[in-house]
Design a protein around this motif. Structure first.
Motif, PDB file in Angstrom:
ATOM      1  N   ALA B   4      52.288  53.989  48.835  1.00  0.00           N
ATOM      2  CA  ALA B   4      53.705  53.819  48.525  1.00  0.00           C
ATOM      3  C   ALA B   4      54.144  52.385  48.690  1.00  0.00           C
ATOM      4  CB  ALA B   4      54.535  54.728  49.408  1.00  0.00           C
ATOM      5  N   THR B   5      53.454  51.620  49.532  1.00  0.00           N
ATOM      6  CA  THR B   5      53.896  50.261  49.773  1.00  0.00           C
ATOM      7  C   THR B   5      53.051  49.231  49.027  1.00  0.00           C
ATOM      8  OG1 THR B   5      52.586  50.262  51.782  1.00  0.00           O
ATOM      9  CG2 THR B   5      54.932  50.725  52.021  1.00  0.00           C
ATOM     10  N   LEU B   6      52.290  49.690  48.036  1.00  0.00           N
ATOM     11  CA  LEU B   6      51.510  48.736  47.244  1.00  0.00           C
ATOM     12  C   LEU B   6      52.448  48.085  46.229  1.00  0.00           C
ATOM     13  CD1 LEU B   6      48.641  47.725  46.905  1.00  0.00           C
ATOM     14  CD2 LEU B   6      48.218  49.569  45.303  1.00  0.00           C
ATOM     15  N   SER B   7      52.559  46.761  46.307  1.00  0.00           N
ATOM     16  CA  SER B   7      53.510  46.053  45.446  1.00  0.00           C
ATOM     17  C   SER B   7      52.997  45.989  44.013  1.00  0.00           C
ATOM     18  CB  SER B   7      53.727  44.640  46.002  1.00  0.00           C
ATOM     19  OG  SER B   7      54.304  43.823  45.034  1.00  0.00           O
ATOM     20  N   ARG B   8      53.806  46.425  43.061  1.00  0.00           N
ATOM     21  CA  ARG B   8      53.360  46.535  41.667  1.00  0.00           C
ATOM     22  C   ARG B   8      53.110  45.182  41.026  1.00  0.00           C
ATOM     23  NH1 ARG B   8      56.192  49.733  37.111  1.00  0.00           N
ATOM     24  NH2 ARG B   8      54.132  49.691  36.207  1.00  0.00           N
ATOM     25  N   TRP B   9      53.984  44.205  41.295  1.00  0.00           N
ATOM     26  CA  TRP B   9      53.971  42.976  40.500  1.00  0.00           C
ATOM     27  C   TRP B   9      53.304  41.796  41.199  1.00  0.00           C
ATOM     28  CZ3 TRP B   9      54.966  43.069  35.469  1.00  0.00           C
ATOM     29  CH2 TRP B   9      55.617  44.208  34.958  1.00  0.00           C
ATOM     30  N   THR B  10      52.821  42.030  42.416  1.00  0.00           N
ATOM     31  CA  THR B  10      52.253  40.909  43.174  1.00  0.00           C
ATOM     32  C   THR B  10      51.129  40.213  42.417  1.00  0.00           C
ATOM     33  OG1 THR B  10      52.932  41.691  45.339  1.00  0.00           O
ATOM     34  CG2 THR B  10      50.908  40.408  45.270  1.00  0.00           C
ATOM     35  N   ALA B  17      50.893  32.016  39.192  1.00  0.00           N
ATOM     36  CA  ALA B  17      50.822  30.947  40.193  1.00  0.00           C
ATOM     37  C   ALA B  17      49.517  30.154  40.048  1.00  0.00           C
ATOM     38  CB  ALA B  17      50.934  31.549  41.599  1.00  0.00           C
ATOM     39  N   CYS B  18      48.401  30.855  39.913  1.00  0.00           N
ATOM     40  CA  CYS B  18      47.109  30.154  39.785  1.00  0.00           C
ATOM     41  C   CYS B  18      47.086  29.300  38.518  1.00  0.00           C
ATOM     42  CB  CYS B  18      45.958  31.163  39.756  1.00  0.00           C
ATOM     43  SG  CYS B  18      45.634  31.898  41.360  1.00  0.00           S
ATOM     44  N   LEU B  19      47.629  29.822  37.427  1.00  0.00           N
ATOM     45  CA  LEU B  19      47.668  29.043  36.183  1.00  0.00           C
ATOM     46  C   LEU B  19      48.494  27.764  36.373  1.00  0.00           C
ATOM     47  CD1 LEU B  19      48.121  31.740  33.378  1.00  0.00           C
ATOM     48  CD2 LEU B  19      46.184  30.188  33.711  1.00  0.00           C
ATOM     49  N   VAL B  48      55.588  17.865  40.239  1.00  0.00           N
ATOM     50  CA  VAL B  48      56.057  18.390  41.528  1.00  0.00           C
ATOM     51  C   VAL B  48      56.595  19.814  41.366  1.00  0.00           C
ATOM     52  CG1 VAL B  48      57.901  18.146  43.244  1.00  0.00           C
ATOM     53  CG2 VAL B  48      56.531  16.161  42.596  1.00  0.00           C
ATOM     54  N   HIS B  49      57.403  20.047  40.323  1.00  0.00           N
ATOM     55  CA  HIS B  49      58.025  21.371  40.201  1.00  0.00           C
ATOM     56  C   HIS B  49      57.064  22.437  39.677  1.00  0.00           C
ATOM     57  CE1 HIS B  49      61.542  18.892  40.968  1.00  0.00           C
ATOM     58  NE2 HIS B  49      62.089  20.007  41.439  1.00  0.00           N
ATOM     59  N   VAL B  50      56.108  22.015  38.843  1.00  0.00           N
ATOM     60  CA  VAL B  50      55.072  22.980  38.435  1.00  0.00           C
ATOM     61  C   VAL B  50      54.290  23.414  39.678  1.00  0.00           C
ATOM     62  CG1 VAL B  50      52.895  23.236  37.168  1.00  0.00           C
ATOM     63  CG2 VAL B  50      54.867  22.219  36.041  1.00  0.00           C
ATOM     64  N   THR B  51      54.027  22.461  40.575  1.00  0.00           N
ATOM     65  CA  THR B  51      53.280  22.786  41.796  1.00  0.00           C
ATOM     66  C   THR B  51      54.114  23.643  42.750  1.00  0.00           C
ATOM     67  OG1 THR B  51      52.173  20.651  41.619  1.00  0.00           O
ATOM     68  CG2 THR B  51      51.997  21.775  43.733  1.00  0.00           C
ATOM     69  N   VAL B  52      55.330  23.179  43.026  1.00  0.00           N
ATOM     70  CA  VAL B  52      56.093  23.813  44.104  1.00  0.00           C
ATOM     71  C   VAL B  52      56.748  25.125  43.663  1.00  0.00           C
ATOM     72  CG1 VAL B  52      57.975  23.498  45.747  1.00  0.00           C
ATOM     73  CG2 VAL B  52      56.442  21.599  45.235  1.00  0.00           C
ATOM     74  N   ILE B  53      57.269  25.160  42.445  1.00  0.00           N
ATOM     75  CA  ILE B  53      57.881  26.420  41.986  1.00  0.00           C
ATOM     76  C   ILE B  53      56.800  27.305  41.344  1.00  0.00           C
ATOM     77  CG2 ILE B  53      59.560  27.474  40.426  1.00  0.00           C
ATOM     78  CD1 ILE B  53      61.259  24.926  40.743  1.00  0.00           C
ATOM     79  N   LEU B  58      55.780  30.999  43.536  1.00  0.00           N
ATOM     80  CA  LEU B  58      55.382  32.293  42.964  1.00  0.00           C
ATOM     81  C   LEU B  58      54.322  32.961  43.835  1.00  0.00           C
ATOM     82  CD1 LEU B  58      55.300  31.818  39.083  1.00  0.00           C
ATOM     83  CD2 LEU B  58      57.083  32.767  40.523  1.00  0.00           C
ATOM     84  N   LEU B  59      53.416  32.148  44.364  1.00  0.00           N
ATOM     85  CA  LEU B  59      52.409  32.692  45.285  1.00  0.00           C
ATOM     86  C   LEU B  59      53.088  33.329  46.493  1.00  0.00           C
ATOM     87  CD1 LEU B  59      49.366  32.790  46.277  1.00  0.00           C
ATOM     88  CD2 LEU B  59      49.870  30.651  47.437  1.00  0.00           C
ATOM     89  N   MET B  60      54.010  32.574  47.088  1.00  0.00           N
ATOM     90  CA  MET B  60      54.701  33.083  48.275  1.00  0.00           C
ATOM     91  C   MET B  60      55.543  34.304  47.935  1.00  0.00           C
ATOM     92  SD  MET B  60      55.071  32.682  51.487  1.00  0.00           S
ATOM     93  CE  MET B  60      54.670  31.030  52.023  1.00  0.00           C
ATOM     94  N   GLY B  61      56.228  34.248  46.793  1.00  0.00           N
ATOM     95  CA  GLY B  61      57.060  35.385  46.383  1.00  0.00           C
ATOM     96  C   GLY B  61      56.221  36.649  46.209  1.00  0.00           C
ATOM     97  N   GLY B  62      55.106  36.516  45.500  1.00  0.00           N
ATOM     98  CA  GLY B  62      54.230  37.672  45.282  1.00  0.00           C
ATOM     99  C   GLY B  62      53.687  38.205  46.596  1.00  0.00           C
ATOM    100  N   ALA B  63      53.309  37.291  47.487  1.00  0.00           N
ATOM    101  CA  ALA B  63      52.753  37.715  48.782  1.00  0.00           C
ATOM    102  C   ALA B  63      53.827  38.416  49.623  1.00  0.00           C
ATOM    103  CB  ALA B  63      52.194  36.506  49.528  1.00  0.00           C
ATOM    104  N   LEU B  64      55.048  37.883  49.596  1.00  0.00           N
ATOM    105  CA  LEU B  64      56.107  38.491  50.412  1.00  0.00           C
ATOM    106  C   LEU B  64      56.485  39.880  49.902  1.00  0.00           C
ATOM    107  CD1 LEU B  64      58.485  35.470  51.150  1.00  0.00           C
ATOM    108  CD2 LEU B  64      56.865  36.556  52.702  1.00  0.00           C
ATOM    109  N   LEU B  65      56.449  40.072  48.582  1.00  0.00           N
ATOM    110  CA  LEU B  65      56.749  41.408  48.043  1.00  0.00           C
ATOM    111  C   LEU B  65      55.771  42.434  48.611  1.00  0.00           C
ATOM    112  CD1 LEU B  65      57.458  40.492  44.315  1.00  0.00           C
ATOM    113  CD2 LEU B  65      59.113  41.421  45.943  1.00  0.00           C
ATOM    114  N   GLN B  66      54.555  41.997  48.890  1.00  0.00           N
ATOM    115  CA  GLN B  66      53.560  42.883  49.469  1.00  0.00           C
ATOM    116  C   GLN B  66      53.666  42.957  51.001  1.00  0.00           C
ATOM    117  OE1 GLN B  66      50.987  44.924  47.865  1.00  0.00           O
ATOM    118  NE2 GLN B  66      51.331  45.671  49.931  1.00  0.00           N
ATOM    119  N   PHE B  67      53.923  41.806  51.639  1.00  0.00           N
ATOM    120  CA  PHE B  67      53.768  41.780  53.094  1.00  0.00           C
ATOM    121  C   PHE B  67      55.048  41.909  53.914  1.00  0.00           C
ATOM    122  CE2 PHE B  67      49.630  40.145  51.800  1.00  0.00           C
ATOM    123  CZ  PHE B  67      48.850  41.048  52.494  1.00  0.00           C
ATOM    124  N   VAL B  68      56.209  41.690  53.303  1.00  0.00           N
ATOM    125  CA  VAL B  68      57.430  41.939  54.084  1.00  0.00           C
ATOM    126  C   VAL B  68      57.498  43.408  54.516  1.00  0.00           C
ATOM    127  CG1 VAL B  68      59.960  42.093  53.903  1.00  0.00           C
ATOM    128  CG2 VAL B  68      58.801  39.955  53.389  1.00  0.00           C
TER     129      VAL B  68
END
Lengths: 98, 450
Positions: B4-10, B17-19, B48-53, B58-68
């Motif tokens: 139930a807690t598996l994040s769909r879009w992570t 993010a990797c791209l 800078v913005h391609v790297t940071v955003i 996106l990496l952090m956002g995807g990870a938080l959707l799973q780990f919060v």
């Protein structure tokens, strides 16, 4: 079903649960200390109380379902119920092997 | 309820993010942006913005959707907004980058793209932060790692608000004096809120939990961890105060910003002590690669903060090297190392979770090939450290070559992530038991399989 038979069935259940591994640690859930209690009541009713290494772990649902499935297939079990608890929370000290 | 807690879009967040990381490294290796252009040039802002955003956020956002949900042991609230947030963030980044390109004069594009991108990013990050904040809200009082995440989310909104204001100023949409002052003096504050506040405070918080989890170390509420939280929150608060001072042309910004940097260094020292404690109290004898590959990132964090605390470095050309080490040594190194584990973990859940207990399944660790990846992480970090030195020494040609080497290592690591997704490393006997469904490469699970 006398007490010895109940104890023997509980032991069979414990042994059967050894086939389930915690995917992250790679050890079976019994030796990890994730099975808190197994009780067998009259008529082959088995109740298992278990936990996971991390509260809220995304694998919790799969582990609970796996335990339920596994217990149902132990010969002598007529009904199985699995209860997930985090009281007390699991700690690494509960492992029988490191 | 299984999974139930598996994040769909992570995984989709991770793929984009990797791209974006590969794109940013490719641009730098091609000589686009700093050091060929100035630090504040539009070309540098693109990178800078391609790297940071694109990559880190996106990496952090995807990870938080799973780990919060893991941090607070509650299901994600409003998970249906994860996909719209991703669309807004990707679209907003594209518009922002196009706006910077317009600003550079290399393409004839409307400058309105800048505030359009800023607005879309504000909406996307707002949506993402809303989902995460609503989830955190259900679990008050928050455990300490979640309090770091909450502080990080506040910093994210502050950084995005300042960034959106920048886009209004740069495009000429708003030419007021306070905004002109913010454009002139607010760039380090925007960067500190984004890189330090949002990305670092959040990463530190999540790592407290993940390190203990992966190392089988007891989770203890240490006084030093609480002190680290206070120091980081105070530092971020001082930076936010600096933004207000700049807007209203009040003096004292330099003093407050210096104090924020000193507090950050103290916080990192406390955090370093905590990491050491967790590592030493672990029950798992052999730490896996995702942990070992994080150690150089911790060193990069400490070293870059020491450098940023030296006024001569901060005020001179050395700042680029220190920030490079912070972004590519600390944040990117940590991100790649944890991705190595998280991709395997999520892939295991998708493929083998539903059949666990019915037949033998592999371990999560069977989905990765540590031997190859260990070498790749070594190359990545060595090239990163050398690239920072090349920046410090003013050797742009060497810098580009070393970034190209980092790009190759990153490409090879991305290939490892794909092999994990395809279950290519799993021993043949365990790879595809009956009932197993092969996960998609980066698209989400169908709703029926969650």
């Amino acid at each position: 079903m006398d007490e010895d038979e109940k104890a023997a069935l509980a032991q069979d259940i414990r042994n059967a649960l050894r086939m389930i591994i915690d995917p992250e640690i790679g050890q079976n859930i019994v030796d990890l200390g994730l099975i808190y209690d197994i009780t067998v009541e009259e008529g082959g009713i088995a109740r298992v109380t278990m936990t996971t290494t991390t509260r809220g772990c995304p694998a919790s649902g799969y582990l609970k379902e796996a335990v339920g499935n596994c217990v149902w297939y132990v010969p002598g079990v007529e009904y199985a119920e699995v209860h997930m608890t985090y009281e007390p929370p699991w700690s690494p000290d509960m492992m029988t092997t490191a | 309820m299984p999974g139930a807690t598996l994040s769909r879009w992570t995984m989709s967040y991770f793929a984009i993010a990797c791209l974006m990381l590969l794109t940013a490294q490719g641009l730098m290796a091609a000589g686009y942006g700093y050091p060929a252009a100035s630090i504040g040039a539009p070309e540098t802002l693109v990178v800078v913005h391609v790297t940071v955003i694109g990559w880190l956020s996106l990496l952090m956002g995807g990870a938080l959707l799973q780990f919060v949900p893991v941090l607070v042991a509650r299901p994600l609230v409003g998970g249906r907004f994860a996909a719209p947030a991703l669309v807004l963030l990707a679209g907003g980044l594209a518009a922002l980058v196009a706006g910077f390109v317009a600003l550079s004069g290399s393409l004839d594009l409307p400058l309105f793209l800048l505030p359009l991108g800023g607005g879309m990013l504000l909406a996307g990050f707002g949506l993402l932060a809303g989902v995460l904040a609503a989830t955190l809200r259900t679990a008050r009082p928050l455990p300490l790692p979640a309090r770091f995440v909450a502080a990080g989310l506040v910093c994210l909104l502050a950084a995005v608000l300042v960034g959106a204001a920048f886009t209004a100023g740069l495009s000429g949409l708003d030419e007021s004096a306070p905004l002109a002052r913010l454009l002139a003096d607010g760039v380090p504050l925007h960067a500190a809120l984004g890189l330090g506040g949002w990305l670092s405070i959040t990463a530190v918080g999540v790592s407290y939990r993940l390190l203990a989890m992966f190392l089988l170390a007891p989770e203890t509420d240490r006084r030093t961890s609480r002190a680290a939280w206070w120091a980081m929150v105070l530092a971020a608060g001082l930076v936010a105060l600096c933004v207000v001072l700049v807007l209203f042309a009040v003096s004292g910004v330099d003093v407050l910003f210096t104090a924020a940097l000193v507090l950050s260094l103290a916080a990192v020292a406390l955090y370093g002590g905590d990491v050491r404690h967790i590592y030493r109290s672990r029950k798992r004898k052999q730490a896996e690669l995702n942990i070992r590959a994080t150690f150089p990132a911790f060193s990069a964090l400490g070293l870059s903060l020491v450098l940023l605390n030296i006024p001569a470095v901060r005020g001179g050309e050395g700042v680029a090297a220190a920030v490079y080490l912070f972004v590519f040594g600390w944040l990117t190194g940590l991100g790649l190392a944890q991705l190595f584990k998280i991709v395997a973990f999520l892939t295991w859940l998708e493929a083998y979770g539903p059949i666990l207990g019915r037949m033998p399944v592999p371990r999560v660790q069977d989905l990765v090939e540590e031997r190859h990846a260990r070498i790749l992480f070594g190359v990545y970090y060595a090239a990163c450290a050398a690239a920072a030195l090349a920046l410090l020494a003013g050797a742009p040609g060497m810098f580009r070559g070393l970034v190209a080497l980092q790009l190759l290592a990153t490409l090879a690591l991305a290939r490892e992530f794909i092999r994990t997704r395809r279950l290519a490393v799993v021993p043949a006997a365990l790879r595809a038991p009956a009932g197993m469904v092969q996960p998609h490469l980066f698209l989400p699970l169908s709703a029926s399989r969650r």
